[in-house]
Write a protein that holds these residues in place. Structure first.
Motif, PDB file in Angstrom:
ATOM      1  N   LYS A 163       0.875  -1.137  -0.007  1.00  0.00           N
ATOM      2  CA  LYS A 163      -0.046   0.195  -0.219  1.00  0.00           C
ATOM      3  C   LYS A 163       0.855   1.350   0.117  1.00  0.00           C
ATOM      4  O   LYS A 163       0.655   2.366  -0.956  1.00  0.00           O
ATOM      5  CB  LYS A 163      -0.827   0.027   1.117  1.00  0.00           C
ATOM      6  N   SER A 164       2.014   1.282   0.865  1.00  0.00           N
ATOM      7  CA  SER A 164       2.657   2.457   0.839  1.00  0.00           C
ATOM      8  C   SER A 164       4.042   2.241   0.159  1.00  0.00           C
ATOM      9  O   SER A 164       4.792   3.014   0.377  1.00  0.00           O
ATOM     10  CB  SER A 164       3.002   2.722   2.319  1.00  0.00           C
ATOM     11  N   ASN A 165       4.157   0.978  -0.439  1.00  0.00           N
ATOM     12  CA  ASN A 165       5.519   0.953  -1.299  1.00  0.00           C
ATOM     13  C   ASN A 165       6.613   0.702  -0.254  1.00  0.00           C
ATOM     14  O   ASN A 165       7.672   1.423  -0.780  1.00  0.00           O
ATOM     15  CB  ASN A 165       5.385   1.448  -2.494  1.00  0.00           C
ATOM     16  N   GLU A 166       6.567   0.230   0.927  1.00  0.00           N
ATOM     17  CA  GLU A 166       7.699   0.412   1.876  1.00  0.00           C
ATOM     18  C   GLU A 166       8.313  -0.907   2.035  1.00  0.00           C
ATOM     19  O   GLU A 166       7.413  -2.087   2.119  1.00  0.00           O
ATOM     20  CB  GLU A 166       7.453   1.247   3.036  1.00  0.00           C
ATOM     21  N   LYS A 285      11.664  -1.134  -7.395  1.00  0.00           N
ATOM     22  CA  LYS A 285      12.723   0.228  -7.775  1.00  0.00           C
ATOM     23  C   LYS A 285      11.760   1.275  -6.955  1.00  0.00           C
ATOM     24  O   LYS A 285      10.416   1.512  -7.039  1.00  0.00           O
ATOM     25  CB  LYS A 285      12.651   0.670  -9.394  1.00  0.00           C
ATOM     26  N   GLY A 286      12.407   2.225  -6.358  1.00  0.00           N
ATOM     27  CA  GLY A 286      11.711   3.481  -5.758  1.00  0.00           C
ATOM     28  C   GLY A 286      11.067   3.293  -4.594  1.00  0.00           C
ATOM     29  O   GLY A 286      10.713   4.136  -3.779  1.00  0.00           O
TER      30      GLY A 286
ATOM     31  N   GLY B  59      11.823  14.292  -7.166  1.00  0.00           N
ATOM     32  CA  GLY B  59      12.926  13.173  -7.147  1.00  0.00           C
ATOM     33  C   GLY B  59      12.376  12.275  -5.935  1.00  0.00           C
ATOM     34  O   GLY B  59      12.813  10.935  -6.012  1.00  0.00           O
ATOM     35  N   ALA B  60      12.244  12.535  -4.932  1.00  0.00           N
ATOM     36  CA  ALA B  60      11.731  12.006  -3.668  1.00  0.00           C
ATOM     37  C   ALA B  60      10.342  11.346  -4.189  1.00  0.00           C
ATOM     38  O   ALA B  60       9.408  12.080  -4.199  1.00  0.00           O
ATOM     39  CB  ALA B  60      11.572  12.738  -2.367  1.00  0.00           C
ATOM     40  N   PRO B  61      10.363   9.982  -4.294  1.00  0.00           N
ATOM     41  CA  PRO B  61       8.895   9.540  -4.338  1.00  0.00           C
ATOM     42  C   PRO B  61       8.150   9.725  -2.875  1.00  0.00           C
ATOM     43  O   PRO B  61       8.760   9.618  -1.929  1.00  0.00           O
ATOM     44  CB  PRO B  61       9.212   7.943  -4.652  1.00  0.00           C
ATOM     45  N   SER B  62       7.059   9.980  -2.944  1.00  0.00           N
ATOM     46  CA  SER B  62       6.094  10.125  -1.849  1.00  0.00           C
ATOM     47  C   SER B  62       5.986   8.808  -1.274  1.00  0.00           C
ATOM     48  O   SER B  62       4.847   8.192  -1.606  1.00  0.00           O
ATOM     49  CB  SER B  62       4.676  10.862  -2.391  1.00  0.00           C
ATOM     50  N   ALA B  75       1.028   4.216  -4.854  1.00  0.00           N
ATOM     51  CA  ALA B  75       2.421   4.620  -4.619  1.00  0.00           C
ATOM     52  C   ALA B  75       3.370   3.914  -5.514  1.00  0.00           C
ATOM     53  O   ALA B  75       4.477   4.260  -5.573  1.00  0.00           O
ATOM     54  CB  ALA B  75       2.539   3.908  -3.166  1.00  0.00           C
ATOM     55  N   GLN B  76       2.909   2.986  -6.403  1.00  0.00           N
ATOM     56  CA  GLN B  76       3.987   2.203  -7.179  1.00  0.00           C
ATOM     57  C   GLN B  76       3.974   2.959  -8.622  1.00  0.00           C
ATOM     58  O   GLN B  76       4.654   2.483  -9.594  1.00  0.00           O
ATOM     59  CB  GLN B  76       3.236   0.686  -7.391  1.00  0.00           C
ATOM     60  N   ILE B  77       3.160   3.860  -8.994  1.00  0.00           N
ATOM     61  CA  ILE B  77       3.224   4.458 -10.299  1.00  0.00           C
ATOM     62  C   ILE B  77       4.417   4.765 -10.773  1.00  0.00           C
ATOM     63  O   ILE B  77       4.915   4.685 -11.716  1.00  0.00           O
ATOM     64  CB  ILE B  77       2.168   5.593 -10.303  1.00  0.00           C
TER      65      ILE B  77
END
Lengths: 403, 292
Positions: A163-166, A285-286, B59-62, B75-77
C-alpha cells in the motif's frame, strides 16, 4: 422466447384484456423465480456442502497430541482466516492508529512486521501462508487492493507493504525469521502450539469427534480447564489434520459464552511445495527500504505490544507468575506510582485509558481493572500490574494475597 | 440493411439480429453524448498520471502516499507506468465508469421512447425480446469500450511519463512486463464484468419510464445510494449482496498466486443481478403498452 406479437392486444375485448393482463403479470414470475432460486442457493448450498463429519479411526487424546508433536509439515500453502474478538472497546480506526502509532515511532516504517501484524489483534483478517522447509516461509496479510507480505528466505527477512510501497529488511540470524513469526501467532498451528504448551495437569484433554476443515478430514481436540472457577478461558478446540497431524483450526471460546475470542482456521490448504518464486523478493524500484536496526532498546517495548492473546497462554517471561495452569496470573511491578499503565506511555492518553477501566478496591488498596473478553488486568495504585486470563475477582484475590 | 427482405419475411432471420445490433452499436457510439463520456473517461488517467508526475518531480517518491489513501496502487506508479492502468481502473470504477454505464443503460429504451422512435423500432419486425437483448448487448459493449478506453489511455500516459519494465506484484513477487500486460487486460475484462449488473439494472429502470433523463438519473442515483450503503459498517449483513461490494476485487489479480475468492463472488453477483433485472426488464418491456 418467441418474439412478442406487439399487435395482438390492440383490438382485444374485455375478456381478452383480462387474460392478457394475467399473462402479462405472469411474466414477472421469471425475475421473482430467479431471486428465489438465488436465495435458496445461498441458503442451502453451505448446508448441503457440509456433508457431515468424516468417520476416522478412533484415537486417544494422548495419541493425537503426539501426532501433533511429531507432525513435520515442511511444505504447505494455504489461506487462513483469523478472527479475533477480544471485546476491546470499539474505537473505530483509533485503536489501530494507537497500536501502529506506538509501534512506528518517528523513523519507523509501515513495513515493519511488529507494527503491521499487531493489526491481527482485532477483527477478521485473511492471511496467506506458504512454507518450504525451515528457511523459506511467507505470510501475507490480504488487504483491500493491497497486501502486506513477510518473507523469510534463507538469511533474509523482508517485509513488504504494497500500500505504501515500503520495504523492511532484516536478517534471519540477527532477528530470526522465526522470532518475527512468533511475535504474533497467526496460523492455527501457532495458536495450537501455545495452547498445548499451557496444557498441563490442570487441563482436561479429550478427542471430540471429527470435522472437515478446508476439505480435509480432521480430529477435534478439545482442551478444557479443569478448575474453571477462576479462568475466563472456556473451551479450546483444535482441529488436527488426520493425515499430517497439523492443526487446521483453532477456536478459543471464553467461559462467559458468546462468540469465539480467537478463531483461526485454514479455508484452503495444500501440502504441495509452493513455487520457488513465491519466496523471491527484490525490493521494487523506488520503494523505501528500512533496514532493521539494533532493537535492544526497543525489546521491552515490543513485549507490551504483542497480542494479549499470547500472554495468557503460559508465556509470561520475566514477570512473576502466581497460580498454576489456566489460573496463573502474571505480576509485573512497574514501579510507577499512580496506577496508570506504563506501557501506554503517552501522557495525554492516560486519562482516556483510565476512563476505560473499572475502579476496584480491596485489601491491597485501590486499582483499576481493564477487561476484555479474555484477558483482565488489574493495575493497582502502587504500580503493580496483575494480568491473566482470569476473572476480575480472581485478580483482586491475587492482589489481596500478594500483599 | 435488408429492409425489403425483412418486410416480406415474417419470422426474421438470425442475421437480422446482427443487423439490428450493428445499427444499435453505430447509433450509440456515434452519439456526441457517448463520445463525451468516453472523453471524460480517457482524461482521468491523464489527470492522475500528470498529478503523480508533478508530485514526485523533486526526485523523492512520496513514500507516505499509501498512508493517507488515494486510489489503490498509486504509490507504485512512479516505479512502473503499468501501475497507472491499475490505478486508473481503481479510480474510475467506483464512480466514473458506472456513471457512464448508467447513462447509456438508462437511455437505452427510455431514450427511444422519449424521442418517439421506440414504436418505429418495433414496427420493424425486431420483436421486443430481441430488441431488449440488442440493447443489453450494446450496453455491455459500451462497458467494454469504456473500460478499454481508460486502460489504453492509462497505458499511454504511463508509458510516456514513467518507466516501464518488470513489475512487483502486491504479494512482493516479480512478474515480467508481458505478464503484467496480460493481467492488465484481464483486469479490464473483470471490470467490464463488474459493470454488467449495473447495466441490467439500468436497462430495467429504462423500461419503466418514457423519460430518458429520469431513467439515467434514477440509475445513477441508485448507484450512489448503493455506494453509500456499502460504506456504512452497521449494514455489513446486507453489503455482500450490493452489486458494488466486490468491485475492487479486480485488484486481487495482482496477487501472486491470484486470490480468486472475491473475484468469483463478484462475477457471480453480477450474473445474479443481470439475471434478475434482465428478466424483470423483459417482463416489463414485453408486457407494456408502447405509447411513444
Amino acid at each position: 422466447m418467441a418474439p412478442y406479437e406487439s399487435d395482438d392486444s390492440t383490438n382485444a375485448g374485455e375478456a381478452d384484456d383480462l387474460r392478457s393482463g394475467r399473462r402479462k403479470a405472469a411474466r414477472y414470475v421469471v425475475p421473482v423465480a430467479v431471486v428465489g432460486v438465488a436465495a435458496a442457493t445461498i441458503g442451502l448450498v453451505p448446508a448441503l456442502a457440509d456433508s457431515g463429519d468424516p468417520s476416522l479411526p478412533k484415537i486417544t487424546a494422548q495419541q493425537l497430541i503426539e501426532k501433533i508433536a511429531k507432525s513435520d509439515v515442511q511444505e504447505l500453502s494455504g489461506t487462513v482466516k483469523v478472527s479475533t474478538d477480544l471485546g476491546l472497546p470499539n474505537l473505530g480506526g483509533l485503536e489501530s492508529g494507537l497500536l501502529s502509532g506506538a509501534a512506528k515511532g518517528r523513523d519507523g516504517s509501515s513495513a515493519d512486521p511488529t507494527s503491521k501484524l499487531t493489526e491481527l489483534a482485532s477483527g477478521t483478517h485473511t492471511l496467506r501462508v506458504a512454507a518450504d522447509g525451515q528457511d523459506r516461509q511467507k505470510v501475507s496479510l490480504i488487504e483491500s487492493a493491497a497486501e502486506y507480505s513477510l518473507i523469510h528466505n534463507g538469511k533474509d527477512v523482508w517485509g513488504y507493504d504494497s500500500k505504501s510501497n515500503e520495504v523492511y529488511h532484516g536478517t534471519a540470524d540477527q532477528a530470526g525469521g522465526k522470532k518475527h513469526k512468533d511475535e504474533v501467532p497467526a496460523t492455527p498451528k501457532d495458536f495450537a502450539d501455545q495452547a498445548l504448551k499451557a496444557a498441563d495437569d490442570t487441563t482436561s484433554v479429550t478427542v471430540d469427534g471429527t470435522a472437515q476443515i478446508a476439505g480435509r478430514d480432521a480430529y477435534r481436540l478439545v482442551l478444557k480447564p479443569k478448575h474453571a472457577s477462576g479462568t475466563t478461558v472456556g473451551v479450546i478446540s483444535i482441529a488436527v489434520d488426520a493425515k499430517t497431524g497439523m492443526p487446521l483450526k483453532f477456536t478459543l471460546t471464553p467461559a462467559g459464552g458468546g462468540a469465539a475470542v480467537v478463531d483461526a482456521g485454514f479455508t484452503q490448504v495444500s501440502f504441495a511445495r509452493p513455487a520457488a518464486s513465491t519466496f523471491d523478493f527484490t525490493p521494487p524500484k523506488g520503494a523505501k527500504v528500512t533496514e532493521e536496526k539494533d532493537k535492544a532498546g526497543k525489546g521491552g517495548e515490543r513485549s507490551h505490544r504483542t497480542a494479549p492473546s499470547q500472554k495468557d497462554l503460559g508465556k509470561s517471561g520475566a514477570p512473576k507468575v502466581i497460580g498454576k495452569g489456566w489460573n496463573s496470573i502474571a505480576v509485573i511491578d512497574s514501579g510507577a506510582k499512580g496506577g496508570i499503565p506504563s506501557s501506554s506511555g503517552k501522557g495525554n492518553l492516560s486519562g482516556f485509558i483510565g476512563s476505560l477501566g473499572d475502579h476496584v478496591s480491596g485489601k491491597f488498596g485501590k486499582g483499576t481493572v481493564f477487561s476484555t473478553r479474555l484477558i483482565n488486568a488489574l493495575i493497582t495504585d502502587d504500580g503493580k500490574v496483575y494480568v491473566g486470563a482470569v476473572t476480575k475477582d480472581a485478580l483482586v484475590k491475587a492482589a489481596d494475597a500478594g500483599r | 440493411m435488408s429492409r425489403a427482405e425483412s418486410l416480406t419475411v415474417r419470422a426474421p432471420s438470425p442475421l437480422w439480429t446482427f443487423g439490428l445490433l450493428r445499427s444499435e452499436l453505430v447509433t450509440t457510439f456515434r452519439r456526441w453524448r457517448t463520445l463525451a463520456l468516453l472523453g471524460v473517461l480517457a482524461a482521468v488517467p491523464v489527470l492522475v498520471g500528470v498529478a503523480v508526475r508533478i508530485e514526485t518531480k523533486g526526485g523523492a517518491p512520496s513514500g507516505r502516499g499509501g498512508d493517507g489513501g488515494g486510489p489503490a496502487f498509486i504509490a507504485q506508479i512512479t516505479n512502473n507506468g503499468l501501475f497507472l492502468v491499475f490505478t486508473a481502473l481503481a479510480a474510475t470504477l467506483p464512480f466514473f465508469l458506472p456513471m457512464a454505464v448508467g447513462v447509456i443503460a438508462g437511455d437505452a429504451v427510455a431514450g427511444e421512447a422519449n424521442s418517439g422512435t421506440l414504436r418505429y423500432l418495433l414496427v420493424a419486425p425486431a420483436g421486443r425480446t430481441r430488441l431488449l437483448l440488442t440493447k443489453y448487448v450494446t450496453t455491455i459493449a459500451f462497458c467494454l469500450v469504456a473500460t478499454l478506453v481508460v486502460a489504453v489511455s492509462a497505458l499511454a500516459v504511463g508509458a510516456l511519463l514513467f518507466p516501464l519494465g518488470d513489475l512487483t506484484t502486491i504479494s512482493g513477487t516479480q512478474i515480467s512486463f508481458a505478464d503484467g500486460l496480460g493481467r492488465a487486460l484481464l483486469m479490464a475484462l473483470v471490470v467490464t464484468g463488474s459493470l454488467t449488473g449495473l447495466a441490467a439494472l439500468g436497462l430495467f429502470v429504462s423500461t419503466l419510464t418514457n423519460s430518458g433523463i429520469a431513467a439515467m438519473a434514477t440509475t445513477v442515483g441508485l448507484l450512489i445510494t448503493v455506494q453509500i450503503l456499502d460504506q456504512i459498517p452497521q449494514l455489513h449483513a446486507v453489503q455482500p449482496y450490493l452489486f458494488s461490494h466486490y468491485w475492487l476485487s479486480f485488484a486481487d489479480l495482482m496477487r501472486e498466486p491470484v486470490y480468486w475468492d472475491d473475484l468469483v463472488k463478484n462475477l457471480e453477483l453480477q450474473a445474479l443481478y443481470a439475471a434478475v433485472f434482465g428478466s424483470a426488464a423483459w417482463a416489463r418491456f414485453t408486457a407494456r403498452d408502447i405509447t411513444a
